[in-house]
Motif scaffolding. Structure first.
Motif, short mmCIF file in Angstrom:
data_model
loop_
_atom_site.label_atom_id
_atom_site.label_comp_id
_atom_site.label_asym_id
_atom_site.label_seq_id
_atom_site.Cartn_x
_atom_site.Cartn_y
_atom_site.Cartn_z
N THR A 49 0.85 -1.20 0.00
CA THR A 49 0.00 0.00 0.00
C THR A 49 0.88 1.25 0.00
O THR A 49 2.09 1.18 0.22
CB THR A 49 -0.92 0.03 1.23
N THR A 79 8.02 -1.22 11.95
CA THR A 79 7.01 -2.23 11.67
C THR A 79 6.63 -2.91 12.97
O THR A 79 7.51 -3.35 13.72
CB THR A 79 7.54 -3.30 10.69
N ASP A 81 3.94 -5.86 14.82
CA ASP A 81 3.04 -6.99 14.57
C ASP A 81 1.71 -6.74 15.25
O ASP A 81 1.64 -6.14 16.34
CB ASP A 81 3.67 -8.28 15.10
N ARG A 82 0.64 -7.20 14.60
CA ARG A 82 -0.70 -7.03 15.15
C ARG A 82 -1.39 -8.38 15.26
O ARG A 82 -1.15 -9.28 14.44
CB ARG A 82 -1.53 -6.10 14.25
N ASP A 84 -4.14 -11.01 14.73
CA ASP A 84 -5.16 -11.27 13.71
C ASP A 84 -5.14 -10.26 12.57
O ASP A 84 -6.17 -9.95 11.96
CB ASP A 84 -6.56 -11.29 14.35
N ALA A 85 -3.99 -9.72 12.27
CA ALA A 85 -3.85 -8.77 11.16
C ALA A 85 -2.41 -8.77 10.69
O ALA A 85 -1.50 -9.23 11.40
CB ALA A 85 -4.27 -7.37 11.59
N LEU A 86 -2.19 -8.25 9.49
CA LEU A 86 -0.85 -8.16 8.95
C LEU A 86 -0.04 -7.10 9.71
O LEU A 86 -0.61 -6.17 10.27
CB LEU A 86 -0.90 -7.80 7.47
N ILE A 88 2.13 -3.78 10.36
CA ILE A 88 1.94 -2.45 9.80
C ILE A 88 3.22 -1.64 10.00
O ILE A 88 3.88 -1.75 11.03
CB ILE A 88 0.73 -1.73 10.45
N ASP A 117 -3.14 6.17 13.51
CA ASP A 117 -3.80 4.87 13.51
C ASP A 117 -4.84 4.83 14.62
O ASP A 117 -4.68 5.48 15.67
CB ASP A 117 -2.77 3.77 13.71
N TYR A 121 -0.19 0.94 19.95
CA TYR A 121 0.39 -0.40 19.93
C TYR A 121 1.28 -0.58 21.15
O TYR A 121 2.19 0.23 21.38
CB TYR A 121 1.21 -0.61 18.66
#
Length: 201
Positions: A49, A79, A81-82, A84-86, A88, A117, A121
């Motif tokens: 993206t 970057t 990690d999340r 249940d998601a890719l 970001i 966002d 996080y």
């Protein structure tokens, strides 16, 4: 030797040397990346993206390094990690300590986005972007195609066989202008017979 044939052989040797050099450079790059991955925590990520445009446009490949979240400062592009998601990759806009741990609470925003966002996080480590190359993701995806990968492997095998296949070099011209009738180290039967007759006479 015919000048045209000699030129063709020279071109062939030049092409072989160029291809072998390119293959050697590619091998060295792969070895360096493997060493960096194991010794320094480096890896590569691809951007699908454009949320980090213009800093890192879509289709870029970035070199990232795993670091503790405690080392992150505002302005870093990282970057995370999340669940249940890719993962970001966005720019850090604030850093706050997480109570009772070495983790940090990060707020982030893409350079192309107008707002941060939705949620912060809480992370113990992140992967910080050390550099990026625009457009390289498309090349990597293309090489990942099984047909392309198989073709590259076959071409590399043919190149190695071609490069190391034994070749017979032509005999160099003699200084006295005479030609070699026999092979190297062999006598010319005509001239040797004439020499024996001369000795008897």
């Amino acid at each position: 030797m015919d000048p045209i044939a000699r030129g063709a052989r020279a071109v062939g040797r030049g092409v072989r040397e160029v291809l072998l050099t390119a293959a050697a450079i590619g091998g060295v790059i792969c070895i360096v990346l493997v060493i960096m991955a194991y010794a320094g925590g480096f890896s590569l990520i691809m951007f699908k993206t454009g949320s980090m445009t213009p800093t890192i446009p879509a289709g870029s490949v970035a070199l990232v390094q795993k670091i503790p979240a405690a080392d992150v400062v505002v302005g870093d592009v990282v970057t995370v990690d999340r669940v249940d998601a890719l993962p970001i990759t966005h720019r850090v806009t604030s850093v706050a300590p997480a109570e009772g741990s070495d983790a940090r609470i990060l707020t982030m925003r893409g350079d192309a986005n107008d707002v941060e966002d939705p949620e912060p996080y809480t992370v113990a480590d992140v992967r910080i972007v050390r550099g990026s190359v625009p457009g390289l993701a498309n090349v990597i995806v293309w090489f990942g195609n099984p047909w392309v990968l198989g073709g590259v492997t076959l071409a590399a095998s043919v190149l190695v066989v071609w490069a190391f296949w034994p070749r017979r070099e032509p005999d160099p011209p003699r200084a006295d202008g005479e030609r070699n009738v026999g092979g190297e180290g062999e006598e010319d039967p005509v001239s040797s017979g004439a020499l024996r007759r001369d000795r008897r006479s």
